[in-house]
Design an enzyme around this catalytic site. Structure first.
Site, PDB file in Angstrom:
ATOM      1  N   LYS A  42      44.430  36.749  55.694  1.00 48.76           N
ATOM      2  CA  LYS A  42      45.887  36.872  55.572  1.00 48.76           C
ATOM      3  C   LYS A  42      46.507  37.116  56.951  1.00 48.76           C
ATOM      4  O   LYS A  42      45.834  37.621  57.846  1.00 48.76           O
ATOM      5  CB  LYS A  42      46.220  38.073  54.683  1.00 48.76           C
ATOM      6  N   ARG A  79      41.425  35.909  40.588  1.00 48.63           N
ATOM      7  CA  ARG A  79      41.112  35.127  39.387  1.00 48.63           C
ATOM      8  C   ARG A  79      39.606  35.042  39.153  1.00 48.63           C
ATOM      9  O   ARG A  79      39.166  34.885  38.021  1.00 48.63           O
ATOM     10  CB  ARG A  79      41.742  33.737  39.513  1.00 48.63           C
TER      11      ARG A  79
END
Lengths: 513, 499
Positions: free
Chosen positions: A274, A348
């Site tokens: 990130k 996920r």
């Protein structure tokens, strides 16, 4: 904050006085004979305070009162609701914090004009709002960490005991919200999978929840290749925590509801790293797990007559020589293979294996997962709503209604075959973990959908924008982790999953925390 | 449009391609059985020698016809056993068939449709007509070999319901004209299409159909006070325009429905300039205006018994020595002042003045605006759904049903006090970019517009940034301009706002 309720008693010196005021500076019901006119004069002299819900005004008053007075807006007397009382309570907490009042007394009085709700019930809701908003996390502030908690005394003309009884289960929920907030706000060097698991066990076990866990070896045996991949890069191993609560005492042979939470205790993004700006907020990436364990605590604390199981997948997503890479193909517990094309779409992967495990072991009828899953959901809805995904319209309605009842709003976003197909666009595996066709929150939801058994009612809540960073919310603290979802799930369970009890009956006195 | 579509009870036209329905597990339909016999079992043989085609919906299999057969090829088309639930699936099926025929090189085709209701046959034809679109105006023409058509030009649907289907399709195909007009406007290059030329096209297209067209030039706009819209157009050498279209086919006197479109003929972003990649696509930033004009054409062509006002705000957003700047405070037609924080949030400035004007002038029963407004809506919903904001539940459910009937997909997004608040400025009444920037960007843009909607007025905002333009071919059209919005608006008016 500590809250207590008393019937009319002499005013304590040194306590701030909190005076509820209805819309248009309507002071009917203010308790103190002889000085109500003084308050009316004070209010008439200023311009900003009108008595709208959630407004507040703090003024020092001399004469017979000789105290700091906090006026709190209650809105129109005939339109007082649980929500408006919570907001008024939140305003009390803000006023106390801003002025550093250690003690305050709310003069509830009788308020015969308040036709929509008895004073005892309104008092309880105000107390709940005040406590929720009063949350602070000062554990790591050297000077403040041992400060005593502020105290709010709610003084009624009568029925203080009734107010206290109504408040008791709310308090149990509040304590659970605080537990979840504490988990969220812990720094990531202090809170990692194993520590979080220990804290969950220590907090939930005494309430009658069976807390179990799967360590790396157990998960390897179960074939949870997706969850394990996420945790590989960290020296602090992942863990899957499984919780069972049975308030029916074996009465319910089935499992009506399972809750699943994403608990990435820190998310660097992995090799798909990130940007540096605001990366510190990635400690909140366990907000789904915090909400689930908070909700389990609340449900057990108020001894809800329901059977619920939950699982939270805990992992730290780091970069190292062992970390998983873009291009890796992993095999999930379901047997489906997943090509990792972005290591920052890790939540996920954790949820997929957690959902498979829970379905295999417990066959729940309904399954709801919560996760700080996608930035796209934040772009879609900002910070006003969590994204809600489900094919079951009645479940959607139930969740939306539960949220509306307690200031935790959700908005339905689409599932669709096109998003589903995008997640299958891999040359090498059954699925990819990140699509690039836009609608990132929807493609993520369709990825999860691939792991839901056909006979299971399922909903997914993307709380990426909700778990922290609130501003000016009536009952959530500003900026820091706020445990969005605890009350939503608790309310949903109370309204739709508990048998033999309606929400109003839950507030019975014997159901103390 | 080059394709002529007809319905017949018995096949009349000489066609090179016969399209034959095949059902679940490759059970042959009547026509397929007939041709299987006539070709000595060719069709059954072809089906046996493969295992991809299984008679599923939208599956096709081409079989070359034997020498001496009237056809060049058979195309087997999967129909499963049950009909699709929603009518829009037939439109899609028609569109897909067009692509299959084109790929096969068919010039004329006959489809032997069995057991289809007239409405279903008509929708299939509509799908073909919608898909029959290309934008090759700027391609130098290849020399034609004689008069022989080189692409699909005749399509015959053989069905028992031929006469009813013919009637239904004649009414339905006006939608295609509107959609294709909207696509043409969007596909036009920005050197050719700018506010003035856009206004001219509207006059040419709609006036002959009985639509009253009024154009406000920059002087008139100045006089009326279109301060927000004028600011957006300031940087361009090509001045802004407002075009108002009036169609009143209602028999009874009624308050109109107003359709409002954003028409930024090219959007550089202005001083808050956009990145170079994909900037060419910003010619599509007038997709809302194109949809409104397309819808007006469809309504007028089918002589809709409705009272509808269309209004489009046209401007080109360019950086230049006189362009508006971030920091400028401008005064909108409503009187509300707006602090410009980002010159690339220009669409809402064009729309707000048009919204004010149409409400003040026509007191509409319902206002619907369409705009390629935010990138955030693409992040939210991709290219599949149009983000739709409605302030009345009843109107939303009307739109929802029009959406299902046409297959133009809408998804409801939230209007909220929080989003309206976010657009309030410290130095002016409003600002044109929310405090959270991109987060909830489509919702805060809607919140901005809501400040310009009269209290109690029914209003819908459709953010078509993701649906007006696509970069891959779709069942009902080639890539690029889609003409999204025309059909759902037309359907909404047909179902709920006609007398």
């Amino acid at each position: 904050m500590k809250v207590n309720f008393t019937n009319t008693a002499p005013l304590q010196p040194g306590h701030a006085l909190v005076i509820p005021v209805f819309a248009d500076q309507d002071l009917r019901g203010a308790l103190i004979p002889g000085i109500t006119q003084d308050f009316a004069d004070i209010l008439a002299l200023q311009r900003k305070f009108t008595g709208k819900t959630g407004e507040m005004l703090t003024v020092p008053v001399g004469g017979a009162v000789k105290s700091n007075v906090v006026f709190i807006g209650m809105g129109k007397p005939e339109a007082v609701t649980a929500l408006s009382c919570e907001a008024a309570g939140g305003a009390i907490a803000r006023a106390m914090a801003a002025n550093e009042f250690q003690n305050a007394t709310l003069l509830m009085g009788e308020h015969p004009v308040m036709t929509s709700m008895p004073a005892a019930k309104a008092s309880a809701h105000i107390a709940q709002g005040a406590m929720l908003k009063s949350y602070t996390f000062n554990k790591y502030k050297t000077a403040k960490k041992n400060n005593p908690k502020p105290v709010l005394t709610v003084q009624l003309k009568q029925n203080a005991d009734m107010a206290e009884r109504i408040y008791a289960p709310m308090h149990a929920v509040n304590k659970s919200v605080f537990f979840a907030r504490d988990l969220a706000n812990e720094p990531p060097n202090e809170l990692f999978p194993k520590i979080m698991m220990n804290r969950i066990r220590n907090e939930l076990s005494p309430l009658g929840i069976k807390v179990d866990y799967l360590n790396v070896r157990d998960m390897e045996q179960e074939g949870m290749g997706a969850l394990l991949a996420v945790g590989k890069g960290s020296s602090r191993e992942p863990v899957l925590v499984v919780m069972e609560y049975d308030g029916t005492k074996g009465g319910d042979k089935t499992v009506p509801l399972a809750l699943i939470g994403k608990g990435v205790t820190f998310d660097t993004g992995g090799y798909s790293i990130k940007p540096a700006a605001n990366m510190d907020a990635m400690k909140f990436d366990m907000g789904g797990a915090a909400a689930v364990v908070g909700a389990m605590r609340a449900i057990a604390a108020r001894k809800a007559n329901v059977r619920i199981v939950a699982a939270v997948g805990l992992a730290e997503n780091m970069i190292s020589g062992n970390a998983y890479r873009p291009g890796d193909i992993v095999r999930s517990m379901s047997g489906k293979t997943i090509e990792i094309n972005n290591t920052d779409a890790e939540g996920r992967l954790i949820l997929a294996d957690a959902m498979t495990y829970i379905q295999k072991k417990f066959s729940p009828k309904t399954m709801i997962d919560l996760a700080t899953l996608t930035g796209a959901c934040r772009v879609a809805l900002g910070t006003a709503y969590a994204g809600l995904f489900s094919d079951d319209e009645s479940l959607v309605a139930d969740i939306m209604d539960a949220g509306k009842a307690i200031h935790e709003y959700t908005w339905q976003l689409p599932l669709h075959e096109i998003y589903n197909m995008a997640m299958k666009d891999s040359h090498y595996a059954d699925l990819i973990n990140s699509a690039s066709i836009g609608g990132g929150a929807s493609t993520a939801a369709e990825f999860l959908n691939e792991f839901v058994n056909e006979d299971v009612r399922w909903a997914h809540l993307d709380i990426a924008a909700m778990a922290s960073g609130s501003r000016n919310h009536p009952t959530r603290p500003d900026v820091i982790g706020n445990a969005f979802g605890v009350r939503l799930l608790d309310r949903l369970v109370a309204d739709h999953f508990e048998s033999g009890l309606t929400p109003s009956v839950i507030l019975k006195p014997n159901l103390a925390p | 449009m080059t394709l002529s579509i007809s319905f017949q009870k018995k096949s009349k036209t000489k066609a090179d391609t016969a399209i034959l329905p095949v059902y679940k597990d490759n059970r042959l339909g009547t026509a397929a059985t007939e041709w299987d016999k006539k070709t000595g079992g060719l069709i059954a043989y072809a089906l046996k020698n493969q295992d991809i085609f299984k008679g599923k919906r939208n599956q096709t299999l081409a079989v070359t016809a034997p020498k001496g057969s009237p056809y060049t090829r058979f195309i087997l088309t999967g129909m499963e056993d049950d009909k699709p639930q929603d009518i829009a699936a037939w439109t899609i099926a028609g569109g897909r068939l067009f692509s299959v025929l084109k790929a096969a090189g068919a010039v004329s085709a006959a489809l032997f449709l069995e057991n289809a209701a007239p409405e279903e046959a008509a929708q299939m034809a509509l799908g073909l007509s919608l898909r029959d679109y290309s934008f090759d105006k700027y391609k130098s023409k290849p020399k034609e070999k004689g008069n022989k058509p080189s692409s699909l030009s005749k399509f015959e649907i053989v069905t028992d319901a031929a006469s009813q289907a013919t009637k239904l399709f004649e009414a339905a195909r006006f939608a295609t004209e509107g959609v294709h007009l909207a696509r043409n406007l969007v596909n036009e290059p920005p050197n050719e299409l700018y506010p003035e030329s856009f206004a001219k096209i509207v006059q040419q297209e709609l006036k002959p159909l009985g639509v009253e067209v009024e154009v406000l030039d920059e002087k008139k706009m100045q006089k009326l006070g279109f301060g927000a819209h004028l600011a957006v157009g300031m940087g361009s050498a090509r001045p802004p325009r407002v075009v108002i279209m009036r169609w009143n086919g209602a028999k009874r006197k009624s308050k109109p429905v107003a359709l409002v479109g954003k028409g930024v003929t090219f959007d550089t972003g202005g001083i808050s300039i956009k990145p170079a990649a994909g900037l060419d696509e910003m010619k599509m930033d007038m997709g809302g205006a194109a949809a409104v004009v397309g819808a007006m054409k469809t309504l007028a062509r089918r002589k809709a018994r409705a009272h509808v006002i269309g209004i489009v705000g046209l401007a080109e957003n360019m950086p230049s020595d006189r362009a508006y700047r971030p920091g400028d405070i401008i005064k909108s037609l409503s009187g509300k002042t707006i602090e410009v924080l980002n010159t690339d949030a220009e669409g809402r400035l064009v729309l707000c003045d048009a919204l004010t004007y149409v409400q003040n002038t026509y007191d509409p029963a319902l206002v619907i605006d369409l705009a390629t407004l935010t990138g955030a809506i693409m992040v939210a919903l991709g290219h599949e759904y149009c983000g739709t904001f409605a302030n009345k539940d009843e109107v939303w459910s009307q739109l929802d049903s029009a959406s299902r009937a046409t297959g133009e997909k809408l998804w409801r997004m939230p209007l909220d006090e929080a989003f309206r608040k976010e657009m309030e400025s410290g130095i002016a009444d409003l600002k044109n970019l929310g405090s959270l920037g991109r987060y909830g960007g489509a919702c805060s843009a809607a919140g901005f517009l809501e400040h310009f909607v009269d209290k109690g007025r029914a209003w819908v905002h459709m953010d078509i940034a993701g649906t007006a333009w696509v970069n891959s071919d779709k069942p009902l059209g080639p890539k690029h301009a889609t003409g999204f919005g025309v059909r759902v608006l037309d359907r909404l008016i047909a179902d709920y706002y006609e007398d």
